[in-house]
Design a protein around this motif. Structure first.
Motif, PDB file in Angstrom:
ATOM      1  N   LYS A   1      -4.194  -4.336   4.603  1.00  0.00           N
ATOM      2  CA  LYS A   1      -4.160  -4.701   3.295  1.00  0.00           C
ATOM      3  C   LYS A   1      -3.376  -3.378   2.544  1.00  0.00           C
ATOM      4  O   LYS A   1      -3.669  -2.225   2.799  1.00  0.00           O
ATOM      5  N   ASN A   2      -2.426  -3.601   1.567  1.00  0.00           N
ATOM      6  CA  ASN A   2      -1.781  -2.572   0.910  1.00  0.00           C
ATOM      7  C   ASN A   2      -1.543  -1.600   1.539  1.00  0.00           C
ATOM      8  O   ASN A   2      -1.930  -0.540   1.363  1.00  0.00           O
ATOM      9  N   VAL A   3      -0.496  -1.464   2.820  1.00  0.00           N
ATOM     10  CA  VAL A   3      -0.136  -0.575   3.651  1.00  0.00           C
ATOM     11  C   VAL A   3       0.827   0.480   2.755  1.00  0.00           C
ATOM     12  O   VAL A   3       0.873   1.654   2.928  1.00  0.00           O
ATOM     13  N   THR A   4       1.650  -0.225   1.944  1.00  0.00           N
ATOM     14  CA  THR A   4       2.506   0.639   1.045  1.00  0.00           C
ATOM     15  C   THR A   4       2.530  -0.103  -0.378  1.00  0.00           C
ATOM     16  O   THR A   4       2.442  -0.959  -0.682  1.00  0.00           O
ATOM     17  N   GLU A   5       2.312   1.116  -1.318  1.00  0.00           N
ATOM     18  CA  GLU A   5       2.105   0.683  -2.704  1.00  0.00           C
ATOM     19  C   GLU A   5       3.118   1.365  -3.379  1.00  0.00           C
ATOM     20  O   GLU A   5       3.441   2.506  -3.204  1.00  0.00           O
TER      21      GLU A   5
END
Lengths: 138, 386
Positions: B229-233
């Motif tokens: 989940k949410n590896v890159t924000e």
């Protein structure tokens, strides 16, 4: 300069003779071999492309025929099996001429008139439904 | 207005359900506005058809007279697991055959079985009191098997990075042919039709969710391997998750139109898997996610030339840009090509829509959420400790 694709069928007594050498030496033709099934003493089957002056190509073909080779003038084309195609588009990544493209419905289309028969698509196709066709030119 | 699974299933039963594909729902929002569209649509169908390497099938051959505990197994010369009970096996899609490992493999065996073709089974064993037979040679078909079910530990990627090649030589990868010096970009998604991209928090896709799998009705069983989940924000709040699901379905009910072997040059074998997931329009938040367009959905560019653990990210791109056939990358205009079939994904989304409208397919509430972790671990080698 002209490029012509030929299929050469050698009777068994001719397979040991260096006929393609004479195409280069005597008629100034450059050739690429696409397929070769030749063993000395057996019938031979060679598919080549010859590049040179049109008059020299004609002379070269006459020489081969006089030597006993059966010569077919070929057109090579790319054949897409549309029923087997999954329309992924992987082939469009490598097609340099835009012959393979996805239409507005994301369906893969093949425009034969744009195809330069570079054959990059053949191995780029994961479903392996693109093949090279060798057919006789009338 | 909020909908429940029970209400939607009642509507399916009575033939009053309104089902749209994700693309059709987006078109309706453009025509009538979000609010009106939300009030009318009960279910949105999503689908994808792409290469999913982490796939395979469990098979049970039935016992022989003079029993055998199959220890070494090949199917059409493709090794299958000899590590289960006597006549059970698992055949993995990417397993290469012994004689031509780069062009024929487990995926071809699975496709051949689904097509009803005969498959050569060759099993060997050591012979024991309970299982004296040392060799079994047979020709099997799918019909002959007691059980045959597909179990894929990682399918249906939520989002997958687009691939390019900064290096100096042509690369042949599972993301297709990548020419040097970033001369092309390949991507794999159905974008605004992609199931896990349209339910980004996996509110309705969990254990027990009934899905379309390869032409049959299948189920989500677990979190997919490497689900994150949410590896890159990004600073503007856009994030990038790599959720995956594990799925199961009856091979005997599948169709070779939706399960196809794939060969990637200088990489090997993979399996095209067609998956469709119906998403109930429970509330307006979910509908907002469901109707996000390709202009609002992003992925990263990744450089495949290093072969290292952390593949360099070269920025982000919207699926609308990728779909347009041209993107800007490092100040150059670069052609793009897809690897997953939007054409087939659309067909599956339509099929699923009609089977729900005809009450042949009802929705299931997940019995448990699939867990998503915020990172996945890498493998520490003995040589790293030195």
């Amino acid at each position: 300069m002209k490029t012509t694709k030929l299929r050469l069928l050698f009777p068994s007594d001719l397979t040991a003779k260096p006929l393609t050498y004479h195409l280069v030496k005597d008629f100034d033709l450059v050739y690429n071999i696409f397929q070769a099934h030749i063993k000395p003493g057996m019938k031979g089957d060679l598919i080549i492309e010859v590049i040179g002056r049109e008059s020299n190509i004609e002379k070269g073909i006459n020489f081969l025929v006089e030597s006993g080779v059966i010569v077919e003038i070929l057109t090579k084309s790319i054949n897409l099996d549309e029923d087997g195609c999954v329309h992924c588009g992987a082939c469009t990544a490598v097609c340099p001429s835009g012959a393979l493209y996805l239409d507005k419905d994301a369906k893969l289309c093949f425009d034969n008139s744009k195809c330069i028969v570079c054959e990059l698509c053949v191995e780029a196709c994961p479903a392996r439904v693109i093949k090279v066709n060798f057919s006789e030119n009338s | 207005m909020i909908r429940t699974y029970e209400e939607i299933n009642e509507k399916i039963k009575s033939g009053n359900v309104v089902v749209f594909t994700a693309e059709e729902a987006i078109a309706m929002c453009r025509e009538q506005g979000h609010k009106k569209a939300y009030e009318q649509i009960d279910v949105v169908t999503c689908a994808t058809f792409g290469m999913m390497c982490s796939s395979g099938a469990f098979l049970n051959f039935g016992h022989t007279d003079k029993r055998i505990r199959m220890a070494e197994i090949t199917l059409n010369n493709v090794p299958a697991s000899g590590g289960l009970a006597a006549v059970d096996t698992y055949i993995g899609a990417t397993q290469g055959s012994l004689d031509r490992p780069m062009t024929y493999g487990g995926a071809h065996v699975i496709e051949a079985l689904i097509r009803g073709e005969k498959v050569d089974l060759h099993a060997k064993s050591y012979g024991t009191d309970a299982y004296p037979r040392k060799e079994a040679i047979a020709e099997i078909t799918l019909e002959d098997l007691n059980q045959a079910y597909m179990y894929n530990p990682r399918n249906c990627y939520q989002n997958y990075s687009a691939a390019t090649n900064v290096g100096e030589r042509t690369l042949h990868t599972y993301m297709g042919t990548l020419f040097p010096d970033c001369a092309n970009v390949n991507y794999s998604t159905s974008g605004e039709l992609s199931p896990l991209l349209k339910d980004p928090d996996m509110r309705t896709i969990g254990m027990g969710t009934r899905i379309f799998l390869g032409g049959a009705q299948g189920y989500v069983t677990w979190q997919g391997t490497q689900s994150v989940k949410n590896v890159t924000e990004y600073e503007d709040g856009v994030n990038f998750s790599g959720g995956t699901i594990a799925v199961i379905g009856d091979l005997k009910k599948m169709s070779s139109r939706y399960i196809r072997a794939a060969v990637m040059k200088n990489y090997g074998i993979s399996l095209y898997v067609g998956i469709g997931i119906p998403i109930p329009v429970l509330d307006e938040d979910l509908f907002a996610d469901l109707t996000r367009t390709n202009e609002e959905l992003y992925t990263n560019f990744i450089d495949y030339s290093t072969g290292g653990l952390k593949m360099p990210q070269l920025g982000r791109v919207s699926y609308a840009q990728l779909r347009s056939g041209r993107v800007e990358l490092n100040g150059k205009t670069v052609p793009t090509a897809p690897l997953s079939s939007l054409y087939m994904a659309r067909e599956i989304a339509q099929l699923l829509k009609y089977s729900i409208a005809k009450a042949e397919f009802s929705l299931t509430q997940p019995i448990k959420e699939v867990e998503m972790f915020s990172e996945f671990k890498s493998l520490k080698l003995k040589e790293d400790e030195k």
